[in-house]
Scaffold this motif. Structure first.
Motif, mmCIF file in Angstrom:
data_model
loop_
_atom_site.group_PDB
_atom_site.id
_atom_site.type_symbol
_atom_site.label_atom_id
_atom_site.label_comp_id
_atom_site.label_asym_id
_atom_site.label_seq_id
_atom_site.Cartn_x
_atom_site.Cartn_y
_atom_site.Cartn_z
ATOM 1 N N LEU A 10 7.435 -0.773 0.728
ATOM 2 C CA LEU A 10 7.586 -0.148 2.041
ATOM 3 C C LEU A 10 6.224 0.121 2.666
ATOM 4 O O LEU A 10 6.049 -0.058 3.868
ATOM 5 N N ALA A 11 5.257 0.530 1.854
ATOM 6 C CA ALA A 11 3.911 0.743 2.368
ATOM 7 C C ALA A 11 3.347 -0.562 2.903
ATOM 8 O O ALA A 11 2.654 -0.596 3.923
ATOM 9 N N GLY A 12 3.649 -1.681 2.216
ATOM 10 C CA GLY A 12 3.184 -2.978 2.673
ATOM 11 C C GLY A 12 3.792 -3.372 4.001
ATOM 12 O O GLY A 12 3.112 -3.932 4.868
ATOM 13 N N VAL A 13 5.070 -3.071 4.173
ATOM 14 C CA VAL A 13 5.731 -3.360 5.444
ATOM 15 C C VAL A 13 5.090 -2.533 6.560
ATOM 16 O O VAL A 13 4.815 -3.043 7.655
ATOM 17 N N ASP A 14 4.852 -1.262 6.291
ATOM 18 C CA ASP A 14 4.210 -0.403 7.291
ATOM 19 C C ASP A 14 2.814 -0.905 7.638
ATOM 20 O O ASP A 14 2.410 -0.902 8.797
ATOM 21 N N LEU A 15 2.078 -1.348 6.630
ATOM 22 C CA LEU A 15 0.724 -1.831 6.859
ATOM 23 C C LEU A 15 0.744 -3.158 7.615
ATOM 24 O O LEU A 15 -0.138 -3.423 8.439
ATOM 25 N N PHE A 16 1.746 -3.986 7.333
ATOM 26 C CA PHE A 16 1.932 -5.207 8.124
ATOM 27 C C PHE A 16 2.062 -4.839 9.601
ATOM 28 O O PHE A 16 1.378 -5.396 10.463
ATOM 29 N N SER A 17 2.946 -3.905 9.896
ATOM 30 C CA SER A 17 3.201 -3.516 11.285
ATOM 31 C C SER A 17 1.949 -2.938 11.936
ATOM 32 O O SER A 17 1.626 -3.257 13.082
ATOM 33 N N HIS A 18 1.229 -2.097 11.189
ATOM 34 C CA HIS A 18 0.021 -1.457 11.724
ATOM 35 C C HIS A 18 -1.062 -2.497 11.995
ATOM 36 O O HIS A 18 -1.698 -2.495 13.058
ATOM 37 N N VAL A 143 10.800 -10.158 0.900
ATOM 38 C CA VAL A 143 10.285 -9.829 2.232
ATOM 39 C C VAL A 143 9.079 -8.903 2.104
ATOM 40 O O VAL A 143 8.081 -9.047 2.816
ATOM 41 N N GLY A 144 9.165 -7.935 1.182
ATOM 42 C CA GLY A 144 8.054 -7.009 1.000
ATOM 43 C C GLY A 144 6.773 -7.717 0.626
ATOM 44 O O GLY A 144 5.694 -7.410 1.159
ATOM 45 N N ASP A 145 6.865 -8.674 -0.296
ATOM 46 C CA ASP A 145 5.675 -9.423 -0.691
ATOM 47 C C ASP A 145 5.186 -10.319 0.442
ATOM 48 O O ASP A 145 3.975 -10.470 0.650
ATOM 49 N N TYR A 146 6.115 -10.928 1.148
ATOM 50 C CA TYR A 146 5.732 -11.802 2.265
ATOM 51 C C TYR A 146 4.958 -11.025 3.327
ATOM 52 O O TYR A 146 3.894 -11.458 3.785
ATOM 53 N N LEU A 147 5.479 -9.870 3.693
ATOM 54 C CA LEU A 147 4.803 -9.071 4.713
ATOM 55 C C LEU A 147 3.489 -8.501 4.195
ATOM 56 O O LEU A 147 2.513 -8.388 4.945
ATOM 57 N N SER A 148 3.433 -8.159 2.924
ATOM 58 C CA SER A 148 2.185 -7.680 2.344
ATOM 59 C C SER A 148 1.128 -8.788 2.365
ATOM 60 O O SER A 148 -0.051 -8.532 2.627
#
Length: 230
Positions: A10-18, A143-148
């Motif tokens: 989830l942190a990775g998804v948030d960091l992707f967005s940021h 998805v989490g790894d992809y976005l990270s």
């Protein structure tokens, strides 16, 4: 099979967005004349890099709606392939990007397209299930790894964007730190603590050559440089 443990998804998804929002904001703040400046990508102007970001955003959208069965074959780190030749802009796909960018003619049109497709990619990422599995480039990953993994993509291209634009805002500090961590995992060794995150990324990926002092501090790692990611 994840280089970044599950609690970080989830942190990775948030960091992707940021990281993605910061990169799009930097593009939105460019002046028309900035699009004709060189970027940090060999052979590409800023306008070519922005056109590439439009394609990246499309790839994110496509991947997020491409479900896959089976166990993941790569994670946020092993997703990246490592080459030896830094880009020059002569590769057929790189050259195609240059022609596509030139077709926009007006920088405002390129800005609009990135904002339109890029915003959609950002929303899709926020709505996606980090634990779902997707397919891309004949690989399966969460998805989490992809976005990270794409935090590294956005951060490097943000550095490319501002390479010759000293007044433009840089990438978020947390994106730089996470990207350095991933690059060190790819390299199999840490970069010297004396290097800033930005310098570690630029030197590590061949975007600039290390100084003699930096080479000395890098030690044997200097012999492996650069790590050209694709």
């Amino acid at each position: 099979m994840s280089g970044l443990p599950t609690p970080h998804y989830l942190a990775g998804v948030d960091l992707f967005s940021h990281s993605w929002a910061a990169l799009r904001a930097a593009v939105a703040g460019l002046r028309d004349q900035d699009f004709g400046q060189p970027s940090g990508c060999g052979g590409w102007l800023v306008r070519d890099l922005v056109c590439h970001l439009v394609i990246d955003a499309q790839d994110v959208l496509i991947t997020l709606v491409t479900p896959a069965d089976g166990e993941p074959t790569v994670d946020a780190v092993t997703y990246w392939s490592v080459g030896e030749q830094t880009p020059t802009g002569d590769d057929p796909l790189d050259a195609l990007i240059v022609r596509l960018a030139a077709a926009y003619q007006e920088p405002g049109l390129l800005k609009f397209h990135l904002d339109d497709v890029g915003s959609a990619a950002g929303r899709a990422a926020e709505l996606a299930d980090p634990g779902a599995r997707v397919g891309t480039q004949d690989q399966v990953l969460t998805v989490g790894d992809y976005l990270s993994a794409y935090v590294l993509e956005w951060t490097l291209h943000h550095l490319d964007l501002i390479a010759h634009l000293p007044d433009a805002a840089g990438p978020p500090a947390e994106g730089l730190t996470r990207s350095r961590t991933m690059l060190e995992a790819i390299a199999g060794a840490p970069f010297p603590a004396s290097l800033t995150d930005t310098d570690a990324l630029l030197i590590g990926t061949g975007r600039r050559a290390p100084t003699d002092d930096e080479k000395s501090e890098l030690g044997r790692l200097a012999e492996k440089l650069p790590f050209v990611l694709g």
